[in-house]
Scaffold this motif. Structure first.
Motif, short mmCIF file in Angstrom:
data_model
loop_
_atom_site.label_atom_id
_atom_site.label_comp_id
_atom_site.label_asym_id
_atom_site.label_seq_id
_atom_site.Cartn_x
_atom_site.Cartn_y
_atom_site.Cartn_z
N GLY A 112 0.66 -1.16 0.04
CA GLY A 112 0.06 -0.16 -0.01
C GLY A 112 0.84 1.46 0.04
O GLY A 112 0.25 2.30 0.49
N ALA A 113 2.05 1.28 -0.40
CA ALA A 113 2.89 2.41 -0.49
C ALA A 113 2.29 3.29 -1.56
O ALA A 113 1.54 2.92 -2.69
CB ALA A 113 4.38 2.05 -1.04
N THR A 114 2.54 4.72 -1.18
CA THR A 114 1.97 5.84 -2.27
C THR A 114 2.81 6.92 -2.04
O THR A 114 3.41 7.27 -1.22
CB THR A 114 0.41 6.23 -1.74
OG1 THR A 114 0.07 6.95 -2.71
CG2 THR A 114 0.50 6.40 -0.35
N TYR A 115 3.04 7.52 -3.56
CA TYR A 115 3.42 8.93 -3.56
C TYR A 115 2.42 10.09 -3.48
O TYR A 115 2.91 11.32 -3.70
CB TYR A 115 4.24 9.00 -5.00
CG TYR A 115 5.61 8.63 -4.71
CD1 TYR A 115 6.26 8.08 -3.67
CD2 TYR A 115 6.43 8.76 -5.62
CE1 TYR A 115 7.42 7.74 -3.62
CE2 TYR A 115 7.84 8.60 -5.71
CZ TYR A 115 8.47 8.07 -4.49
OH TYR A 115 9.66 7.88 -4.66
N GLY A 116 1.22 9.70 -3.58
CA GLY A 116 0.10 10.69 -3.63
C GLY A 116 -0.09 11.26 -2.34
O GLY A 116 -0.29 12.64 -2.35
N ALA A 117 0.28 10.74 -1.12
CA ALA A 117 0.18 11.52 0.11
C ALA A 117 1.11 10.75 1.04
O ALA A 117 1.78 9.74 0.70
CB ALA A 117 -1.01 11.43 0.80
N GLY A 118 1.70 11.39 2.07
CA GLY A 118 2.98 10.94 2.82
C GLY A 118 3.19 11.59 4.15
O GLY A 118 2.37 12.70 4.25
N GLY A 145 5.99 13.97 -4.64
CA GLY A 145 5.51 14.64 -5.69
C GLY A 145 5.50 16.27 -5.48
O GLY A 145 5.55 16.79 -6.61
N ALA A 146 4.84 16.69 -4.41
CA ALA A 146 4.85 17.99 -4.40
C ALA A 146 6.26 18.70 -4.34
O ALA A 146 6.14 19.81 -4.82
CB ALA A 146 4.24 18.29 -3.07
N PHE A 147 7.25 18.38 -3.56
CA PHE A 147 8.60 18.68 -4.06
C PHE A 147 8.96 18.66 -5.50
O PHE A 147 9.67 19.75 -5.80
CB PHE A 147 9.47 17.58 -3.27
CG PHE A 147 11.07 18.02 -3.10
CD1 PHE A 147 11.32 18.74 -1.65
CD2 PHE A 147 11.77 18.21 -3.96
CE1 PHE A 147 12.57 18.99 -1.30
CE2 PHE A 147 13.22 18.52 -3.71
CZ PHE A 147 13.50 19.25 -2.39
N VAL A 201 -0.47 16.55 -8.10
CA VAL A 201 0.00 18.08 -7.46
C VAL A 201 0.39 18.98 -8.52
O VAL A 201 1.24 18.81 -9.23
CB VAL A 201 1.13 17.87 -6.44
CG1 VAL A 201 1.75 19.04 -5.74
CG2 VAL A 201 0.94 16.69 -5.37
N GLU A 202 -0.67 19.92 -8.85
CA GLU A 202 -0.34 21.04 -10.23
C GLU A 202 0.92 21.40 -9.87
O GLU A 202 1.55 22.03 -8.92
CB GLU A 202 -1.52 21.76 -10.06
CG GLU A 202 -1.47 22.63 -11.53
CD GLU A 202 -2.76 23.47 -11.53
OE1 GLU A 202 -2.78 24.22 -12.46
OE2 GLU A 202 -3.32 23.50 -10.52
N PRO A 203 1.96 21.42 -11.20
CA PRO A 203 1.41 20.87 -12.51
C PRO A 203 1.74 19.62 -12.82
O PRO A 203 1.73 19.46 -14.14
CB PRO A 203 2.30 21.95 -13.24
CG PRO A 203 3.43 22.09 -12.51
CD PRO A 203 3.17 22.11 -10.98
N LEU A 204 2.03 18.69 -11.89
CA LEU A 204 2.18 17.16 -12.11
C LEU A 204 1.07 16.32 -12.43
O LEU A 204 0.04 16.56 -11.56
CB LEU A 204 3.16 16.65 -11.08
CG LEU A 204 4.79 17.15 -11.25
CD1 LEU A 204 5.65 16.49 -10.26
CD2 LEU A 204 5.28 17.50 -12.42
N ARG A 205 0.86 15.81 -13.33
CA ARG A 205 -0.47 14.98 -13.52
C ARG A 205 0.08 13.52 -13.43
O ARG A 205 0.84 13.14 -12.85
CB ARG A 205 -0.77 15.13 -15.26
CG ARG A 205 -0.95 16.63 -15.38
CD ARG A 205 -1.38 16.77 -17.14
NE ARG A 205 -1.51 18.11 -17.30
CZ ARG A 205 -2.60 18.65 -17.48
NH1 ARG A 205 -3.83 18.13 -17.13
NH2 ARG A 205 -2.82 20.04 -17.73
#
Length: 382
Positions: A112-118, A145-147, A201-205
């Motif tokens: 269940g690892a994710t890059y969408g939130a952490g 991803g936000a970074f 995380v805008e601008p990354l899709r």
């Protein structure tokens, strides 16, 4: 030209995807079996071990019949892949061992690892930049991803790099993956589909993010002399280098890591006795698509700020001037934290990649842009 530092005797991979019945150790052991078969060796021939993302080198060695005289366990971050090659090369050169197995297992999708939130450290997916999330989380820096999104925003502001230009990375790598039976994502991806996808995380899709999947990889390194007696044509490690950029790494670096990337890339090429013009392809760490742009600039393959334009018109695709991530990379093959890119480099230099083969490839450079930058130069000739 310099004498080879080491030689790749064998490589092995598992299937990639979701395999909930297999642990990270199971996946690494599966890959090790494949690599030993590829090299024509047995576990009795292995006297060195580098373990990544498994439960521990002691447990793994005991489970798979290894009795190494030299071993090391690495942290989980993907930036460790290049560091692992450097460690193994040094152990071979100093005579601490003669044949090293580097094993990697990742059951991230099933876990269940994710890059969408952490959370703190962003360690769920084994990656991340920064050590003080309590300072950055209130401002939306809730994931790696936000970074990367913030870095790309700044690149766009400074140089005019567009989302349409960035799309070339994901679209090109998907074309490569379509030629790779092992890739998880092989469906066609074009600019229209990319632009219609949702922002993470805008601008990354959606398509700018790597794929979290289960999988294992193993690489067996030995001396150049020993490799000459093995069944596979050796692929040589010609140069390795690392550079750290830890100070201020809680926040996106002003130079997009270009300083450290340039130093590591140049040092690896110098050690190899090669230059950029000798490279037939690149394997670039693509946890997020902007990282490819930053790495190309840092390595000096294009001028600062010009990567968005430079990659257009098929330049980084098969048949282009400098193919990049011919397996589909982390964005379309599977996220294997650099290890899959290492295997792809070896298979390209052996001429084993079929429809995605770079014709006549003799040299490939690997690079990972992160607070710890690494670069490795591989060649099919010493």
């Amino acid at each position: 030209m310099s004498r080879p530092l080491a030689a790749v005797a064998g490589v092995g991979t598992t299937r990639f995807g979701k395999m909930p019945d297999l642990s990270a150790d199971d996946l690494a052991g599966w890959a090790l079996s494949e690599a030993l078969s590829d090299a024509g060796l047995t576990v009795r021939d292995i006297d060195g071990l580098v373990a990544s993302r498994v439960s521990g080198y002691e447990q793994f060695a005991a489970a798979y019949g290894l009795q190494p005289q030299w071993c090391v366990q690495l942290p989980a971050e993907g930036r460790m892949c290049g560091a692992a090659i450097a460690l193994a090369v040094n152990a071979l050169r100093t005579g601490e061992c003669r044949t090293v197995a580097l094993v990697y297992g990742n059951n991230g999708r099933s876990a269940g690892a994710t890059y969408g939130a952490g959370g703190a450290g962003y360690t769920a997916a084994g990656e991340g930049y920064g050590t003080a999330p309590e300072l950055t989380r209130p401002y939306g820096m809730t994931s790696p991803g936000a970074f990367s999104a913030l870095m790309f925003q700044r690149h766009s502001y400074l140089y005019g790099t567009t989302e349409e230009q960035l799309a070339e990375v994901a679209v090109t790598f998907r074309k490569h993956a379509a030629l790779n039976a092992a890739a998880v994502m092989r469906d066609p991806l074009d600019l229209e589909t990319y632009l219609a996808s949702r922002y993470i995380v805008e601008p990354l899709r959606l398509f700018d993010y790597c794929l979290i999947n289960d999988g294992g990889v193993a690489v067996i390194l030995t001396t150049a002399e020993a490799a000459a007696d093995l069944p596979r044509p050796p692929v040589y490690v010609l140069g390795v280098a690392q550079r750290a950029q830890f100070l201020g790494s809680d926040f996106p670096p002003e130079d997009f890591w270009a300083g450290a990337i340039g130093e590591a890339g140049s040092a690896a090429l110098h050690q190899a006795g090669r230059d950029r013009a000798d490279m037939d392809g690149l394997m670039l760490y693509d946890n997020f698509s902007p990282t490819v742009l930053f790495t190309l600039e840092g390595l000096g393959y294009c001028p600062p700020g010009e990567s968005g334009q430079w990659i257009q018109d098929g330049r980084i695709g098969l048949g282009g001037e400098l193919p990049v991530n011919t397996s589909g990379g982390h964005l379309s093959e599977s996220y294997l934290q650099g290890w899959g890119l290492t295997v792809e480099a070896v298979r390209q230099l052996r001429g084993e990649c079929g429809a995605r083969q770079i014709p006549g490839a003799t040299h490939i450079q690997y690079a990972c842009a992160a607070p710890l930058v690494s670069s490795v130069v591989y060649g099919s000739e010493p």
